[in-house]
Design a protein around this motif. Structure first.
Motif, PDB file in Angstrom:
ATOM      1  N   VAL A   1       0.948   3.993  -2.910  1.00 46.20           N
ATOM      2  CA  VAL A   1       0.567   5.389  -2.674  1.00 46.20           C
ATOM      3  C   VAL A   1       1.687   6.327  -3.126  1.00 46.20           C
ATOM      4  O   VAL A   1       1.434   7.350  -3.763  1.00 46.20           O
TER       5      VAL A   1
ATOM      6  N   MET B   1       1.259   9.004  -5.968  1.00 42.05           N
ATOM      7  CA  MET B   1       1.448  10.426  -5.670  1.00 42.05           C
ATOM      8  C   MET B   1       2.396  11.088  -6.652  1.00 42.05           C
ATOM      9  O   MET B   1       2.262  12.274  -6.958  1.00 42.05           O
TER      10      MET B   1
ATOM     11  N   LEU C   1       0.832  -1.202   0.000  1.00 45.71           N
ATOM     12  CA  LEU C   1       0.000   0.000   0.000  1.00 45.71           C
ATOM     13  C   LEU C   1       0.866   1.251   0.000  1.00 45.71           C
ATOM     14  O   LEU C   1       0.647   2.194  -0.759  1.00 45.71           O
TER      15      LEU C   1
END
Lengths: 342, 235
Positions: A19, A23, A15
Motif C-alpha cells: 500500500v 500510494m 500488504l
C-alpha cells in the motif's frame, strides 16, 4: 514452521508495504477526486501520528493541537504570499514557526497536568486563533485566499497541482512515520514506551519524564505546522476558524487515534483509515455519520482500551511495524514460539 | 551512604513521618519493620524522590538529594522496587529490564541488551523474556521488579515488601538472589513483614511506628525490645 498467526502477520506486513509503494504512485492511477481525498487522508494521518505520540506516549493529552496546524497555515501564507518566497521552502519554514511558537506555549501548559493541561492547550489554541484574526495582512477575521500566482507556481494544470500537493503530503506522512519509528526504537523511545505503560515506574528506573515530554511537544510542533501548510495549499485559503479548526484537526484526530489504538505505532494509521472509510461510505447519512463514529469509538474503548489494533494484535505474534526490541542471544530467541503460544 | 536528617512528611494534617533521623553505612543490609500505615513506603518514596519531604534533608553519598527528581536519584545509584509492582505491561519482560539498563544504568543499547539477558537469567525470568510483562504471574512480577531495580546498577537498593505473598520455596529463591546482590557490594534497605526472611539476611533492623523509629539495632535486640513487641507484634 510458520503458524497461522505468523502467516497472517507476514501477509499484513506485505500488504502494508504494498500500500505504501502504491500510494507513492497515487496520482498516476487515481482520479482527481481520489487524489484530493488521499491527500486529505495523508495530512490527517500526520496529525494522528503526532497526537498519538503526545497523548499515547508522553501523557500530554492535548486538545489544542489545531493551534500548530493554524500557525503553520498562517506562517505558510506569510512566507509564500506576503514575503514572496517560493511555496516549497515556505513549508519547512512554517514548521519552524510552529516550533518557535511551541516553546512559550509549552512553558505555559507544562505548568499544568492532566485535565488542566488539556484545557490549557485548548486556551492557547483559541488565543492564537484570535490573534490570527487580528492580522490584517492575513485578511483579518474573514481570512483570505492564496494569490493565484502561488497556486499556478505549483503547476499550470489543476491535475498537476493536485499531484504536487499529494506528493508533499505523502512525503510528510512518510517522514512522520520514519521519525516515529526511529524515535520509538531509540533510547528515548524505549523510555517513552515505558512512560506509556507506567509513568511512576519509568521515573523509578531513571527515565527523565520531563525531558521526554519536552522532546515530544517540541518534536511534534513542526510536523503539525507543515501539515497546516500543506492543508492550506489544498484548501487554497486561510481563515481563523478554518485554519485553526478544533473539529478537523483535534477532535476527529482524537477519535481516530482512540479507535485505531492509542499508544501503538499502528493505531493512528488504522484509525485514520477507518475514519475515512466511514466518512466516504456513510457521508450520505449526514449527521448520522458522526453519531456512528462517536458510538463506534465508545464501543471500541469499552471492549479494548487499546483500540482496534489492541483487539487485532491478540491474533498476531508481533506488531506489523516491529518497534519492540528483541533479545540478541539465540537461546532466548529459540524460546520465542513457546513464549508467544503460552 | 544515606543520611536522613529530621525528615518529615505530612498528608494534610496527618504527620505520617515525623522528624526521622537515620544513617546508613555502605555495606549494610537494613530491615525495616512496622505496622501497616506506619509510613514505611512513604519513607521509601521520599528517599527515591517520588514524594518531596515536608521538611528535613536527604543526603546520598555526601550529596543533598532532597530536591532531586526520582530519575536523577536513580541514575546516582538508588534503585527501588515497588510493593505494588509497576511493570511496563505492554512491553516484553526483556524490554522492561532493558529500558532500566539504558536509562537508570546508562548503558548503550547493545550493552543494555546483554545486561538484560544476564539479569533475566539471574532472576529466573529468562523463559519469560518475550512475554508481555502484564501477563506475568505474581512471583514473576515481583522478580521483574527486582530485575528492573538491578538493571539500573544501584549502589543502594530499596526493597519494598518483595517477599510478601510468596510460598516458602519461592521465598528461599528470592532470598538467595538478594543475598547474591548484597554480596556483590550493594547496600540494601528492605521493608518486609515476613520477619523470618528478614532475620536471615539483615545486619540491622529498624522498627517504624507512629511516624518515627522506635528501635534500631541488631535484629535479636530489636525483636526482644518491649516497645517493638507492643507496637508490632501486638503482645
Amino acid at each position: 514452521m510458520p503458524t497461522a498467526p505468523n502467516l497472517l502477520l507476514s501477509g499484513l506486513r506485505l500488504l502494508f508495504a504494498a500500500v505504501v509503494i502504491a500510494m507513492a504512485a497515487g496520482p498516476y492511477f487515481l482520479d482527481p477526486t481520489e487524489v484530493v481525498i488521499v491527500t486529505e487522508f495523508l495530512s490527517m494521518l500526520v496529525l494522528a501520528i503526532m497526537w498519538n505520540l503526545l497523548a499515547g506516549y508522553a501523557d500530554i493529552v492535548t486538545v489544542g493541537q489545531h493551534a500548530f496546524v493554524g500557525v503553520g497555515a498562517y506562517a505558510f501564507f506569510g512566507f509564500s504570499a506576503l514575503a514572496g518566497l517560493d511555496p516549497y521552502s515556505s513549508i519547512p519554514l512554517a514548521g519552524l514557526v510552529a516550533l518557535i511558537i511551541a516553546v512559550p506555549a509549552m512553558i505555559l501548559v507544562f505548568r499544568l497536568r492532566t485535565a488542566y493541561l488539556a484545557i490549557g492547550t485548548w486556551v492557547v489554541a483559541e488565543v492564537l486563533m484570535l490573534v490570527a484574526g487580528k492580522l490584517q495582512a492575513w485578511g483579518g477575521g474573514s481570512g483570505t485566499s492564496l494569490p493565484i500566482s502561488i497556486v499556478l507556481s505549483l503547476g499550470r494544470a489543476r491535475n498537476d497541482r493536485l499531484a504536487v500537493i499529494y506528493w508533499l503530503a505523502f512525503a510528510l506522512a512518510a517522514a512522520a512515520m520514519f521519525v516515529t519509528y526511529f524515535l520509538l526504537r531509540s533510547r528515548i523511545g524505549v523510555g517513552l514506551t515505558a512512560m506509556r505503560d507506567n509513568e511512576e515506574g519509568a521515573a523509578a528506573i531513571g527515565v527523565n519524564i520531563t525531558r521526554a515530554r519536552i522532546l515530544c511537544f517540541l518534536g511534534t510542533a513542526p510536523f503539525l505546522g507543515m501539515a497546516g501548510a500543506i492543508i492550506t495549499m489544498q484548501k487554497l485559503r486561510i481563515a481563523p476558524p478554518a485554519s485553526f479548526s478544533i473539529t478537523d484537526f483535534t477532535v476527529f484526530i482524537i477519535f481516530n487515534v482512540v479507535i485505531g489504538g492509542i499508544g501503538s505505532f499502528e493505531g493512528p494509521i488504522i484509525g485514520t483509515i477507518v475514519y475515512f472509510l466511514l466518512r466516504e461510505y456513510l457521508s450520505e447519512l449526514g449527521t448520522w455519520n458522526l453519531i456512528l463514529l462517536g458510538t463506534f469509538s465508545i464501543v471500541v474503548i469499552l471492549i479494548e482500551r487499546r483500540g482496534l489494533w489492541g483487539l487485532f494484535r491478540r491474533l498476531l505474534a508481533d506488531d506489523i511495524v516491529p518497534v519492540a526490541h528483541k533479545p540478541t542471544q539465540p537461546a532466548v530467541v529459540s524460546r520465542r514460539l513457546s513464549a508467544t503460544e503460552s | 551512604m544515606l543520611e536522613l536528617a529530621s525528615v518529615s512528611r505530612a498528608f494534610g494534617g496527618l504527620r505520617v513521618i515525623d522528624k526521622v533521623d537515620f544513617r546508613l553505612e555502605p555495606g549494610e543490609i537494613v530491615g525495616i519493620l512496622g505496622p501497616n500505615g506506619a509510613g514505611k513506603t512513604t519513607l521509601f518514596n521520599m528517599i527515591a524522590g517520588v514524594l518531596p519531604p515536608s521538611g528535613g534533608r536527604i543526603v546520598f553519598e555526601n550529596r543533598d538529594v532532597t530536591a532531586m527528581k526520582a530519575w536523577d536519584r536513580c541514575r546516582l545509584g538508588i534503585g527501588r522496587t515497588y510493593q505494588i509492582p509497576k511493570p511496563f505491561t505492554h512491553m516484553s519482560t526483556f524490554e522492561n529490564v532493558m529500558v532500566a539498563a539504558i536509562h537508570g544504568g546508562r548503558s548503550s543499547m547493545a550493552q543494555a541488551k546483554a545486561e538484560a539477558g544476564a539479569i533475566l537469567a539471574r532472576t529466573g525470568l529468562a523463559r519469560h523474556a518475550l512475554t508481555p510483562a502484564g501477563q506475568l504471574a505474581l512471583l514473576d512480577t515481583k522478580q521483574l521488579e527486582l530485575a528492573k531495580a538491578l538493571a539500573v546498577k544501584p549502589r543502594l537498593l530499596l526493597l519494598d515488601e518483595i517477599a510478601g505473598g510468596l510460598t516458602e520455596a519461592e521465598c528461599d529463591v528470592l532470598l538467595g538472589t538478594i543475598a547474591d546482590v548484597y554480596k556483590s557490594g550493594v547496600t540494601i534497605v528492605w521493608i518486609e513483614h515476613v520477619i523470618h526472611a528478614l532475620r536471615r539476611l539483615v545486619t540491622r533492623l529498624a522498627v517504624l511506628s507512629g511516624g518515627g523509629f522506635i528501635a534500631v539495632g541488631a535484629p535479636q535486640e530489636v525483636l526482644a525490645d518491649q516497645r517493638v513487641k507492643e507496637a508490632y507484634l501486638g503482645t
